[in-house]
Design a protein around this motif. Structure first.
Motif, PDB file in Angstrom:
ATOM      1  N   ASP A  12       0.830  -1.195   0.000  1.00  0.00           N
ATOM      2  CA  ASP A  12       0.000   0.000   0.000  1.00  0.00           C
ATOM      3  C   ASP A  12       0.872   1.255   0.000  1.00  0.00           C
ATOM      4  O   ASP A  12       1.984   1.235   0.506  1.00  0.00           O
ATOM      5  N   THR A  13       0.302   2.309  -0.565  1.00  0.00           N
ATOM      6  CA  THR A  13       0.984   3.599  -0.522  1.00  0.00           C
ATOM      7  C   THR A  13       0.614   4.294   0.787  1.00  0.00           C
ATOM      8  O   THR A  13      -0.580   4.361   1.112  1.00  0.00           O
ATOM      9  N   THR A  15      -0.506   6.971   2.089  1.00  0.00           N
ATOM     10  CA  THR A  15      -1.168   8.266   1.904  1.00  0.00           C
ATOM     11  C   THR A  15      -2.353   8.391   2.853  1.00  0.00           C
ATOM     12  O   THR A  15      -3.246   9.212   2.645  1.00  0.00           O
ATOM     13  N   HIS A  19      -8.577   1.251   4.532  1.00  0.00           N
ATOM     14  CA  HIS A  19     -10.030   1.362   4.566  1.00  0.00           C
ATOM     15  C   HIS A  19     -10.691   0.066   4.082  1.00  0.00           C
ATOM     16  O   HIS A  19      -9.997  -0.906   3.746  1.00  0.00           O
ATOM     17  N   HIS A  22      -9.502  -1.471   0.810  1.00  0.00           N
ATOM     18  CA  HIS A  22      -8.288  -2.298   0.926  1.00  0.00           C
ATOM     19  C   HIS A  22      -8.642  -3.684   1.451  1.00  0.00           C
ATOM     20  O   HIS A  22      -8.070  -4.679   1.035  1.00  0.00           O
ATOM     21  N   GLY A  25     -10.531  -5.603  -1.278  1.00  0.00           N
ATOM     22  CA  GLY A  25      -9.755  -5.664  -2.513  1.00  0.00           C
ATOM     23  C   GLY A  25      -8.491  -6.491  -2.367  1.00  0.00           C
ATOM     24  O   GLY A  25      -8.059  -7.148  -3.318  1.00  0.00           O
ATOM     25  N   GLU A 116      -6.205   8.114 -12.365  1.00  0.00           N
ATOM     26  CA  GLU A 116      -5.665   8.785 -11.174  1.00  0.00           C
ATOM     27  C   GLU A 116      -5.439  10.272 -11.434  1.00  0.00           C
ATOM     28  O   GLU A 116      -5.684  11.104 -10.560  1.00  0.00           O
ATOM     29  N   LYS A 120      -7.710  12.347  -8.909  1.00  0.00           N
ATOM     30  CA  LYS A 120      -6.961  13.075  -7.871  1.00  0.00           C
ATOM     31  C   LYS A 120      -6.763  14.544  -8.259  1.00  0.00           C
ATOM     32  O   LYS A 120      -6.051  15.278  -7.577  1.00  0.00           O
ATOM     33  N   VAL A 151      -4.378  -7.917  -5.355  1.00  0.00           N
ATOM     34  CA  VAL A 151      -4.619  -6.472  -5.482  1.00  0.00           C
ATOM     35  C   VAL A 151      -6.051  -6.190  -5.911  1.00  0.00           C
ATOM     36  O   VAL A 151      -6.770  -7.082  -6.341  1.00  0.00           O
ATOM     37  N   GLU A 153      -8.770  -4.046  -8.499  1.00  0.00           N
ATOM     38  CA  GLU A 153      -8.843  -3.970  -9.968  1.00  0.00           C
ATOM     39  C   GLU A 153      -7.994  -2.847 -10.575  1.00  0.00           C
ATOM     40  O   GLU A 153      -7.443  -2.996 -11.664  1.00  0.00           O
ATOM     41  N   ASP A 154      -7.876  -1.724  -9.846  1.00  0.00           N
ATOM     42  CA  ASP A 154      -7.127  -0.596 -10.410  1.00  0.00           C
ATOM     43  C   ASP A 154      -5.663  -0.946 -10.658  1.00  0.00           C
ATOM     44  O   ASP A 154      -4.976  -0.253 -11.405  1.00  0.00           O
ATOM     45  N   LYS A 203     -13.790  -6.249  -6.531  1.00  0.00           N
ATOM     46  CA  LYS A 203     -12.606  -5.780  -7.256  1.00  0.00           C
ATOM     47  C   LYS A 203     -12.395  -4.285  -7.073  1.00  0.00           C
ATOM     48  O   LYS A 203     -11.289  -3.777  -7.109  1.00  0.00           O
ATOM     49  N   ARG A 204     -13.515  -3.559  -6.881  1.00  0.00           N
ATOM     50  CA  ARG A 204     -13.416  -2.106  -6.775  1.00  0.00           C
ATOM     51  C   ARG A 204     -14.572  -1.628  -5.907  1.00  0.00           C
ATOM     52  O   ARG A 204     -15.677  -1.455  -6.390  1.00  0.00           O
ATOM     53  N   LYS A 219     -14.141   5.137  -6.727  1.00  0.00           N
ATOM     54  CA  LYS A 219     -13.706   4.052  -5.845  1.00  0.00           C
ATOM     55  C   LYS A 219     -13.371   4.615  -4.473  1.00  0.00           C
ATOM     56  O   LYS A 219     -12.999   5.790  -4.348  1.00  0.00           O
ATOM     57  N   MET A 220     -13.547   3.792  -3.466  1.00  0.00           N
ATOM     58  CA  MET A 220     -13.145   4.222  -2.131  1.00  0.00           C
ATOM     59  C   MET A 220     -11.641   4.401  -2.149  1.00  0.00           C
ATOM     60  O   MET A 220     -10.917   3.524  -2.608  1.00  0.00           O
TER      61      MET A 220
END
Ligand code: ATP
Ligand code: MG
Length: 355
Positions: A12-13, A15, A19, A22, A25, A116, A120, A151, A153-154, A203-204, A219-220
């Motif tokens: 995970d990143t 940031t 949640h 995660h 997914g 993204e 973002k 992982v 889907e993204d 998946k998402r 997506k969350m």
């Protein structure tokens, strides 16, 4: 001697905190697969700099938060290795070599990069390093010669790139024939397995906020302020669910409601163990015979049952951040042994082993 277990990489990143997205997914699968695989969980702090280079304190805090979330969610440091990306120099070295194997236009076609940039709000001001991060992710995975990556889907486009780089490297530098089947690359002398992607049961997962202007639910995501966290207590869960986006056209309980594309029902379908109730309540909702608040109260109970035990375990680990850091240090040392070995073998294959 016991045969070595195949390796799994995921991560995970830093940031924010972990949640529910995660959880369904990826993290739920990671927890389950710990016995079957030799697991490496990376906290990708270098990738957090792609969007937050001006917030080093936040990234630092988030590294500890994610590690604490891992432990609370059931990742067992005795069986699995969790570590910090920037402490593994081999990953950065391999990123540079791998970047030569990916055509630039190929990178720009990556749909996750496009999503993204849009979601973002990065506009045209994203740094060069933002485009480099998927290559870095290829190196995160290949540094451990992983066979499987759980992982959401993204991440599928990034994983496809990982598979392409593995094939290309094995063909170019290890003499593996280009007609080889993916599963046979290592058998035929390749250094890198062509990884398998393992998607979660959802998946998402969507967020709790309103859709984007074109009507798609986002997506969350930690970065989009639309998440229910594994560290949220019962009060936080209740207030988020009460405020969550549902059918905006439904003003009172007797109005017929739309179930499709409605986060309230997506969450019930994903998390409620009583699917018979969900099917029945969805029908009543369509007919205007059940109130939003009744269905939300039910969802609050379901989520508190799921998150409550994780959140309680988390509070124990929060009392001792030194212990979390010590576990990260141990994991990082272990991860470095494997990644250094991979780098040595990769350099040898590329004929760059001079001394
Ligand atoms: P950021 O907003 O910073 O990108 P994120 O919430 O997207 O954060 P990541 O760290 O990018 O989280 O993703 C970590 C892992 O969790 C990835 O495997 C990703 O696919 C998965 N994941 C993240 N969000 C979701 C989601 N909403 N549904 C399913 N899987 C998800
Ligand atoms: Mg993400």
């Amino acid at each position: 001697m016991k045969a070595a277990k195949p390796r799994l990489v995921s991560g995970d990143t830093p940031t924010g905190r972990l949640h529910l997205g995660h959880w369904v997914g990826s993290v739920e699968n990671r927890v389950k697969l710990q016995d079957e695989y030799d697991c490496y969980f990376i906290i990708a702090n270098m990738h957090a700099f792609t969007t937050r280079s001006d917030k080093p304190d936040d990234i630092r805090q988030s590294v500890i938060d994610i590690a604490t979330d891992y432990l609370a969610a059931g990742i067992d440091p005795k069986r699995s290795t969790m570590f910090i990306q920037s402490e593994i120099p081999a990953i950065a070295d391999l990123t540079f070599f791998f970047s030569m194997l990916i055509p630039y236009p190929r990178l720009m076609r990556n749909p996750t990069i496009k999503d993204e940039i849009r979601d973002k709000g990065l506009g045209e001001n994203y740094p060069f390093g933002f485009l480099l991060y998927p290559v870095g992710q290829v190196a995160d995975i290949l540094s451990f010669r992983a066979e499987i990556v759980p992982v959401g889907e993204d991440q599928v486009p990034h994983l496809e790139m990982t598979r392409e780089v593995a094939r290309r490297f094995n063909q170019l530098y290890c003499g593996v024939d280009s007609h080889t089947e993916d599963k046979d690359y290592v058998k035929k002398g390749g250094l890198f397995p062509v990884v398998d992607v393992k998607l979660g049961r959802t998946k998402r997962l969507v967020g709790i906020g309103a859709p984007s202007p074109d009507g798609t639910l986002l997506k969350m995501s930690k970065s989009l302020n639309n998440a229910i966290y594994l560290s949220d207590d019962a009060d936080a869960i209740a207030s988020k669910v009460k405020a969550m986006y549902t059918d905006p056209k439904r003003l009172k309980a007797t109005d017929p409601g739309t179930v499709e594309n409605n986060p309230l029902w997506i969450f019930h379908e994903t998390f409620n163990p009583d699917q018979a109730w969900v099917a029945e309540a969805e029908q009543l909702y369509r007919e205007g015979k059940i109130g939003d608040m009744d269905c939300k109260k039910r969802l609050i109970d379901v989520l508190v049952d799921l998150i409550g035990p994780i959140q309680k375990r988390r509070q124990e680990f929060e009392k001792d951040p030194g212990q979390v850091l010590a576990l990260l240090r141990e994991g990082t040392e272990k991860a470095n042994v494997v990644a250094e070995e991979t780098l040595r073998l990769a350099k040898k294959a590329m004929k760059q082993d001079y001394f």
